[in-house]
Design an enzyme around this catalytic site. Sequence first.
Site, PDB file in Angstrom:
ATOM      1  N   LYS A  72       3.317  -1.454   5.001  1.00 23.67           N
ATOM      2  CA  LYS A  72       2.156  -0.719   5.538  1.00 23.67           C
ATOM      3  C   LYS A  72       2.609   0.153   6.705  1.00 23.67           C
ATOM      4  CE  LYS A  72      -2.545  -1.739   7.265  1.00 23.67           C
ATOM      5  NZ  LYS A  72      -3.452  -2.824   7.671  1.00 23.67           N
ATOM      6  N   SER A 119      -8.173  -6.836   6.646  1.00 25.55           N
ATOM      7  CA  SER A 119      -7.436  -5.705   6.085  1.00 25.55           C
ATOM      8  C   SER A 119      -6.336  -6.045   5.099  1.00 25.55           C
ATOM      9  CB  SER A 119      -6.847  -4.866   7.221  1.00 25.55           C
ATOM     10  OG  SER A 119      -7.889  -4.254   7.943  1.00 25.55           O
ATOM     11  N   SER A 170      -8.084  -2.158   5.680  1.00 22.16           N
ATOM     12  CA  SER A 170      -7.323  -0.963   5.929  1.00 22.16           C
ATOM     13  C   SER A 170      -6.042  -0.885   5.087  1.00 22.16           C
ATOM     14  CB  SER A 170      -6.952  -0.862   7.405  1.00 22.16           C
ATOM     15  OG  SER A 170      -6.160  -1.950   7.779  1.00 22.16           O
TER      16      SER A 170
END
Lengths: 491, 498, 99
Positions: A80, A179, A155
């Site tokens: 990420k 997330s 997210s």
Amino acid sequence: MSDLIKLSAVALGEKLAAKEVSAEEVTRVHLDRIGEVDGRVHAFLHVDTEGALSAAREIDSRRAAGEKLGPLAGVPIAIKDVIATKGVPTTCASKILEGWRPPYDATIMTRIREAGLVMLGKTNMDEFAMGSSTEYSAYGPTYNPWDLSRIPGGSGGGSAAALAAYEAPLAIGTDTGGSIRQPGAVTGTVGAKPTYGGTSRYGLVAFSSSLDTPGPCARTVLDAALLHEVIAGHDPRDSTSIAQPAPDVVAAARLGASGDLTGVRVGVVKEFGTDGVEPGVTAAFRDAVETLTKLGAEVVEVSCPHFQYALPAYYLIAPSECSSNLARFDSVRFGLRVGDDGNRSLEEVMSLTREAGFGDEVKRRIIIGTYALSSGYYDAYYGQAQKVRTLISRDFTSAFEQVDVLVSATTPFTAFELGARTSDPYQMYLADLYTIPTNLYGGPAISVPIGLSEGLPVGLQVMAPTMADDRMYRIAAAVESVVGTFTPPAL
Amino acid sequence: MSTSVLPTYDEVISRYEPVIGLETHVELGTATKMFCGCPTVFGAEPNTQVCPVCLGLPGSLPVANKAAIEATIRIGLALNCSIATWCRFARKNYFYPDMPKNFQISQYDEPLCTDGYLDVEVNGETVRIGIERVHLEEDTGKTLHVGGATGRIHGATESLVDYNRAGIPLVEIVTKPVPGIGAMAPEVAKAYVAELRDVIRTLGVSDVRMEQGSMRCDVNTSLNRPGEEWGTRTETKNVNSLRSVERAVRSEMLRQASVLDAGGTITQETRHFHEDTGDTTSGRSKETATDYRYFPEPDLAPLAPDPQWVERLKAALPELPRVHRARLRTEWNLSELDMQSILNAGAVELIEQTVAAGASPEAARKWWLGELSRRANAEGVELESVGATPAQVAQLQTLVDGGKLTDKLARQVLEGVLAGEGDPEAIMAARGLEVVSDTGALTAAIDEAIAAHPDVAEKIRGGNQAAAGVLIGAVMKTTKGAADAKTVRELVLARLAG
Amino acid sequence: MAAISREEVAHLARLSRLAVTDQELDRFAGQLDVILQSVARVGEVAADDIPPTSHSVPLVNVLREDVIVPGLTRDEALSGAPDSAEDRFRVPQILADEE
């Protein structure tokens, strides 16, 4: 499409160890897959082709030289874009960090490299980890491989989508309010949030310091457990890092795979009603509870009366901490600088830079946070939210005196359509309703796929007491042993 | 803004009562920074002692320096404070380019040490200065302002930032307000800073050099009419020496009195002290006080100093300056007033070291409080920076004691020392200043003088000894002053006697 | 009931160094009002005697030894700088006084 990309990390690792396939070939087929589908999925913000191949070749050399390597050596991984990767762009999906190449590696990156994992690239996310759909990325959204007109969650939508699209067998996410788990649920993949402090935050660009937790994402529970083991453990560079050794999550996952949950007490949170929950999600959750019972678990209802305040408390605490954490983005030492034409003051350049560099959701949260911390408002807002947080933690502690784990649907809705919730920020926040409470408590939680609702994945969330990460892996693995894994339609 | 006519200091004191307060920042001399392992060496090349943490790079995290915490507790103990059993760091949020994170990790409502005191002597009186708190925070980077006339921020077109200093541990010591000191306010302020500096130096936790910035003072001053509430206070910054502390208080008292006399009100503001004029000027006045939006630092664990450890630290504190001075006073056999003079001159340690190097206390005192203090005042420097070391002063006195130098010659040698020419012995040799005590050479000079002044010689033979002065002068001139006048006089009289 | 005015939003934006546009102010004020009204629910909880949580992990005294650890080289430190000169980070004219 090579069959290699469909394999779990465990299976890939075994083939690599047996020298049936080289790390370079494994990397190449995944890079090819990215090339083939990422134009439509947009899971990646940056693909580090040279870096990946170079790392893969090194693994191959070392193995050829007779060195004994770990079980995941040569397995590709997606990271990420909120994690600092030395020399490789780290943007947090924001314009304000466009092109920023950190001069250092996050601690978990160091551990990932040491385990021999091969980083393919950086994945898309909601800007600075604020969001539940990846639509707040400044570089365009990611599309759910199950249905490209829908969101992959957020997210960490990029990491989850990369897994679902077979672009990588493993990924790293970060979980502040859900997330990792919510994207896992809506993409039919596994996402685990370790106990807060169980994985180092050094190198994780901070959103909400007392909540942020890096964690593993994978297509199977065992894969997630193996990755969890790689990244977990004390880090002297992180003062909030837990000193005790990480619980044995891999053993727990293997144990759970036997499918026996005799004697395990499971709690269903009474206050997580069905209001606002999609009927398909409720149905899938009920099936999951039945599965747990069939596996030998004892399921009871527990009351957590303060959970209804978790969302408001979270949306005071997280913005407050982020308003302070994001102050460093000021055009001085790194990142974007706008408006420096020789006639403007630094204050003006800073303001223009932040205005241009941050998206709407980030700005909203900075403003809320500044408000909640202001003198005169602190006690009623941030101060009060931290007290409510204590009460929520006490709800968990008392619940865990009655049961071993708590379960819920991971999120109230399946993957919604792009644009469905972006005009009303608060509607977006509701996606985190079930994931947020455990972030406030600091406990570990995992989302494991349990079924489909109108063709879209649904996830089961398992929550465990702090430091008992192994417990949630056991339950998740047991469920997986019954329901199996879920494959999206071909892209 | 034109300056109004200021009242005299006496006038101010007759009409108003001052209240002062001091905030001192001390840079600890730890090997590494407060929250990272970067070195803290003074004067390094810009941006060579930095890392992701002290640069505030995204993803970086702080880890607290154990030695800094210990040093802060020791300072608190030396100031008779209570040490917190549990406390936290807090974020102080504001934007400024020398602060990499745009928040400073500091302490807010939970300081490490509270509620202590420091006794200082002023004019024979003991004044107890209450200590409100001692807490720990991180220092900022250094900004160079470019393009303006004075190197200060006003008028600069751009600034250059060096983060070597960012993150160095900083201890903040805040006094309680000090009322009831009347005319002594400036001296009390100075005495407090001097004593605090000595305490910290004794603890060995900082080199506390005001001129290098490892000790910084802000002075708060307010005036009120007798019987009224305390007035609005102003804060004066850029006070970089002991002298400046005293001058800043005095100057601010005069300024505030002049405003109040004219019926005006004092604006609560930060003022800047100017070394050259001794005045203060207004900083940017803020309409509202800055709201720093303090909240507990989530990236750091709370501090819970073990009470037993704190007791051990307390027991191991070194002899603090006040006790130390009392002991020296006894050893040196001085009155309290004399000792106070030494303290006021900042000469205690210097004299002590000079005695340790071999001089008598009397001699050491003579030099440091005499010639060297005069020179320090004239040049506007602290006594310890005047240019002579205790070892050199001791060596000088040894030469006098051994008869190699007269007082007058010694003063000339001292000039050389202060000019950086080297040690006293070397200067004496280089300049040829050694007392001529060889009687033979002196006799020759004396005979020369007698021959040149026959009438004076007659007078002396006639019993007028006072006239010998002329001959002595002549001999001194011949020997370029390198003779002992007393010896010359004896020899002259002896020569003309028989 | 929490309510936030457009002026307050503008003030908060200034405090956080965000040069928001008028359109943003219009948009944000309404959205923030909704959000703040919902988060204000925390005030319904009777929590006077409850200690606030600041750390979910009960750690104390996490400290490090005063030992030098290699950091960044100057080049690495300046590598991300939008503008630099004389080995330092360069910024345009600063208006505010130093603290």
